[in-house]
Design an enzyme around this catalytic site. Structure first.
Site, PDB file in Angstrom:
ATOM      1  N   HIS A 123     -14.960   2.112  -1.935  1.00  7.81           N
ATOM      2  CA  HIS A 123     -13.898   1.185  -1.520  1.00  7.81           C
ATOM      3  C   HIS A 123     -12.854   1.823  -0.599  1.00  7.81           C
ATOM      4  O   HIS A 123     -11.751   1.312  -0.469  1.00  7.81           O
ATOM      5  CB  HIS A 123     -13.236   0.570  -2.771  1.00  7.81           C
ATOM      6  CG  HIS A 123     -14.151  -0.345  -3.534  1.00  7.81           C
ATOM      7  ND1 HIS A 123     -13.936  -0.710  -4.844  1.00  7.81           N
ATOM      8  CD2 HIS A 123     -15.309  -0.969  -3.153  1.00  7.81           C
ATOM      9  CE1 HIS A 123     -14.922  -1.534  -5.235  1.00  7.81           C
ATOM     10  NE2 HIS A 123     -15.761  -1.688  -4.242  1.00  7.81           N
ATOM     11  N   SER A 130     -14.761  -1.950 -15.307  1.00  7.69           N
ATOM     12  CA  SER A 130     -15.132  -3.189 -15.984  1.00  7.69           C
ATOM     13  C   SER A 130     -16.510  -3.648 -15.507  1.00  7.69           C
ATOM     14  O   SER A 130     -17.106  -4.532 -16.106  1.00  7.69           O
ATOM     15  CB  SER A 130     -14.079  -4.264 -15.717  1.00  7.69           C
ATOM     16  OG  SER A 130     -13.926  -4.447 -14.332  1.00  7.69           O
ATOM     17  N   TYR A 185       0.828  -1.209   0.000  1.00 10.99           N
ATOM     18  CA  TYR A 185       0.000   0.000   0.000  1.00 10.99           C
ATOM     19  C   TYR A 185       0.861   1.257   0.000  1.00 10.99           C
ATOM     20  O   TYR A 185       0.511   2.278  -0.578  1.00 10.99           O
ATOM     21  CB  TYR A 185      -1.022  -0.011   1.148  1.00 10.99           C
ATOM     22  CG  TYR A 185      -2.233  -0.811   0.742  1.00 10.99           C
ATOM     23  CD1 TYR A 185      -3.236  -0.248  -0.038  1.00 10.99           C
ATOM     24  CD2 TYR A 185      -2.329  -2.156   1.053  1.00 10.99           C
ATOM     25  CE1 TYR A 185      -4.312  -0.989  -0.472  1.00 10.99           C
ATOM     26  CE2 TYR A 185      -3.411  -2.914   0.631  1.00 10.99           C
ATOM     27  CZ  TYR A 185      -4.399  -2.323  -0.135  1.00 10.99           C
ATOM     28  OH  TYR A 185      -5.463  -3.062  -0.579  1.00 10.99           O
ATOM     29  N   CYS A 188      -0.502   1.749  16.454  1.00 13.75           N
ATOM     30  CA  CYS A 188      -1.379   2.802  16.957  1.00 13.75           C
ATOM     31  C   CYS A 188      -0.709   3.522  18.134  1.00 13.75           C
ATOM     32  O   CYS A 188      -0.181   2.879  19.047  1.00 13.75           O
ATOM     33  CB  CYS A 188      -2.694   2.170  17.397  1.00 13.75           C
ATOM     34  SG  CYS A 188      -3.826   3.316  18.174  1.00 13.75           S
ATOM     35  N   GLY A 193     -14.880   4.163 -17.016  1.00 10.97           N
ATOM     36  CA  GLY A 193     -13.630   3.453 -16.727  1.00 10.97           C
ATOM     37  C   GLY A 193     -13.741   2.348 -15.696  1.00 10.97           C
ATOM     38  O   GLY A 193     -12.867   2.198 -14.856  1.00 10.97           O
TER      39      GLY A 193
HETATM   40  P1  OAD Z   1     -10.798  -2.617 -13.737  1.00 11.39           P
HETATM   41  O1  OAD Z   1      -9.322  -2.683 -13.847  1.00 11.39           O
HETATM   42  O2  OAD Z   1     -11.548  -3.891 -13.520  1.00 11.39           O
HETATM   43  O3  OAD Z   1     -11.393  -1.948 -15.062  1.00 11.39           O
HETATM   44  C1  OAD Z   1     -10.862  -0.781 -15.613  1.00 11.39           C
HETATM   45  C2  OAD Z   1     -11.751  -0.376 -16.790  1.00 11.39           C
HETATM   46  O4  OAD Z   1     -11.265   0.866 -17.282  1.00 11.39           O
HETATM   47  C3  OAD Z   1     -11.724  -1.353 -17.972  1.00 11.39           C
HETATM   48  O5  OAD Z   1     -13.072  -1.589 -18.388  1.00 11.39           O
HETATM   49  C4  OAD Z   1     -10.946  -0.601 -19.059  1.00 11.39           C
HETATM   50  O6  OAD Z   1     -11.405  -0.915 -20.356  1.00 11.39           O
HETATM   51  C5  OAD Z   1     -11.248   0.839 -18.702  1.00 11.39           C
HETATM   52  N1  OAD Z   1     -10.241   1.836 -19.108  1.00 11.39           N
HETATM   53  C6  OAD Z   1      -8.892   1.737 -19.091  1.00 11.39           C
HETATM   54  N2  OAD Z   1      -8.304   2.883 -19.469  1.00 11.39           N
HETATM   55  C7  OAD Z   1      -9.309   3.766 -19.724  1.00 11.39           C
HETATM   56  C8  OAD Z   1      -9.358   5.131 -20.151  1.00 11.39           C
HETATM   57  N3  OAD Z   1      -8.257   5.839 -20.387  1.00 11.39           N
HETATM   58  N4  OAD Z   1     -10.575   5.715 -20.299  1.00 11.39           N
HETATM   59  C9  OAD Z   1     -11.724   4.995 -20.067  1.00 11.39           C
HETATM   60  N5  OAD Z   1     -11.733   3.709 -19.669  1.00 11.39           N
HETATM   61  C10 OAD Z   1     -10.557   3.101 -19.494  1.00 11.39           C
HETATM   62  O7  OAD Z   1     -11.130  -1.535 -12.600  1.00 11.39           O
HETATM   63  P2  OAD Z   1     -12.472  -1.328 -11.754  1.00 11.39           P
HETATM   64  O8  OAD Z   1     -13.673  -1.591 -12.585  1.00 11.39           O
HETATM   65  O9  OAD Z   1     -12.362  -0.026 -11.083  1.00 11.39           O
HETATM   66  O10 OAD Z   1     -11.705  -3.247  -5.741  1.00 11.39           O
HETATM   67  O11 OAD Z   1     -12.319  -2.485 -10.668  1.00 11.39           O
HETATM   68  C11 OAD Z   1     -13.300  -2.590  -9.668  1.00 11.39           C
HETATM   69  C12 OAD Z   1     -12.685  -3.013  -8.372  1.00 11.39           C
HETATM   70  O12 OAD Z   1     -11.916  -4.217  -8.556  1.00 11.39           O
HETATM   71  C13 OAD Z   1     -11.681  -2.038  -7.777  1.00 11.39           C
HETATM   72  O13 OAD Z   1     -12.289  -0.989  -7.075  1.00 11.39           O
HETATM   73  C14 OAD Z   1     -10.877  -2.928  -6.873  1.00 11.39           C
HETATM   74  C15 OAD Z   1     -10.700  -4.124  -7.754  1.00 11.39           C
HETATM   75  O14 OAD Z   1     -10.516  -5.349  -7.102  1.00 11.39           O
HETATM   76  C16 OAD Z   1     -11.191  -3.182  -4.508  1.00 11.39           C
HETATM   77  O15 OAD Z   1     -10.025  -2.916  -4.289  1.00 11.39           O
HETATM   78  C17 OAD Z   1     -12.181  -3.465  -3.416  1.00 11.39           C
HETATM   79 ZN    ZN Z   2      -5.427   1.689  18.647  1.00 13.92          ZN
END
Ligand code: OAD
Ligand code: ZN
Length: 246
Positions: free
Chosen positions: A117, A188, A66, A146, A186
């Site tokens: 998230h 999936s 992180y 802590c 942006g």
């Molecule tokens: P993903 O990595 O699953 O999807 C990213 C999306 O962005 C894809 O559909 C790409 O096609 C699109 N993309 C990439 N570049 C782009 C651009 N320049 N303009 C527009 N679209 C673009 O990411 P998330 O959908 O955010 O959860 O993933 C959802 C969750 O899965 C995250 O929040 C995380 C992960 O596990 C946690 O950490 C709880």
């Molecule tokens: Zn504490």
């Protein structure tokens, strides 16, 4: 870019707009996405890094990962996509409902944000729940303790198997349901319950617009798909709006 008339009419009459965003909106700020060919989850196993069990097994490893992501986020700048969303606040009641933990919407100037998230800039003690902002913790690659109780401090982000922060989710869901237009940018759209947000929008009668470089699970469900980079399409939408609103 030529937008279809139906969409332009919606923009003209809309009052409340929701942006449901995912990692793709920050891709042009050089923050890696999760899926796709250079996605984080292709190189790393989420179970080993993004779960409470992983943290308890090896807190230093998880903390260090992180810490690396914080470095990336701190070096990154909001891109024209984030900036356009913030700019639309001048013309609409805009709510951002984001799956991202990178804080870039806030840094771009958006004011109403639901973070489904969590946020990488916030941390809390797993024992007594005292909160710590990242800048207040010594930059270290081993997990901080802590100051009040000595418990382990973890990032305030949602890990696999954990619940979403209830207020953020229900706030985002209500905003989506009441919106006139909901942009899905942006993401999936495969991670639940986050993806219920655009579904709530549709159920509430909102006009769903997807902005993505490729088609997704939601493409056949939305009213309008705009294929291309968020950092290019969103500023064009703002330009369009400026033609008829001031
Ligand atoms: P993903 O990595 O699953 O999807 C990213 C999306 O962005 C894809 O559909 C790409 O096609 C699109 N993309 C990439 N570049 C782009 C651009 N320049 N303009 C527009 N679209 C673009 O990411 P998330 O959908 O955010 O959860 O993933 C959802 C969750 O899965 C995250 O929040 C995380 C992960 O596990 C946690 O950490 C709880
Ligand atoms: Zn504490």
């Amino acid at each position: 870019m030529n937008f279809k008339q139906e969409f332009l009419d919606k923009l003209l009459s809309a009052k409340k707009i929701v942006f449901f965003t995912g990692a793709g909106i920050s891709a042009e700020s050089n923050i890696p996405t999760f899926r796709g060919k250079d996605g984080i989850w292709n190189k790393m196993n989420p179970e080993e890094l993004a779960s409470f069990d992983a943290f308890m097994r090896n807190p230093d490893l998880v903390w260090e990962w992180y810490q690396q992501r914080r470095d990336i986020v701190h070096k990154a700048q909001p891109n024209p996509g984030h900036v356009a969303i913030a700019g639309l606040e001048k013309h609409y009641d805009v709510t951002v409902v984001t799956q991202n933990i990178d804080n870039l919407h806030r840094r771009a100037g958006s004011t109403k944000i639901f973070e489904l998230h969590g946020n990488i800039e916030r941390n809390f003690c797993i024992e007594c729940h005292t909160f710590y902002n990242s800048p207040d913790l010594e930059t270290t690659n081993t997990v901080p303790k802590c100051k009040k109780c000595g418990g382990l401090v973890r990032p305030d982000v949602v890990w696999f198997g954990e619940m979403l922060p209830q207020d953020e989710f229900s706030g985002g869901e209500k905003a989506a349901e009441w919106s006139d237009i909901c942009f899905v940018v942006g993401t999936s759209a495969v991670v639940y319950p986050a993806t219920y947000i655009p579904m709530s929008a549709k159920r509430g009668g909102s006009y769903l617009v997807e902005v993505n470089i490729e088609s997704t699970e939601l493409s056949s469900y939305v009213d309008y798909s705009l294929f291309g980079k968020a950092g290019e399409i969103l500023p064009k939408i703002l330009e369009e709006v400026k033609k008829f609103k001031n």
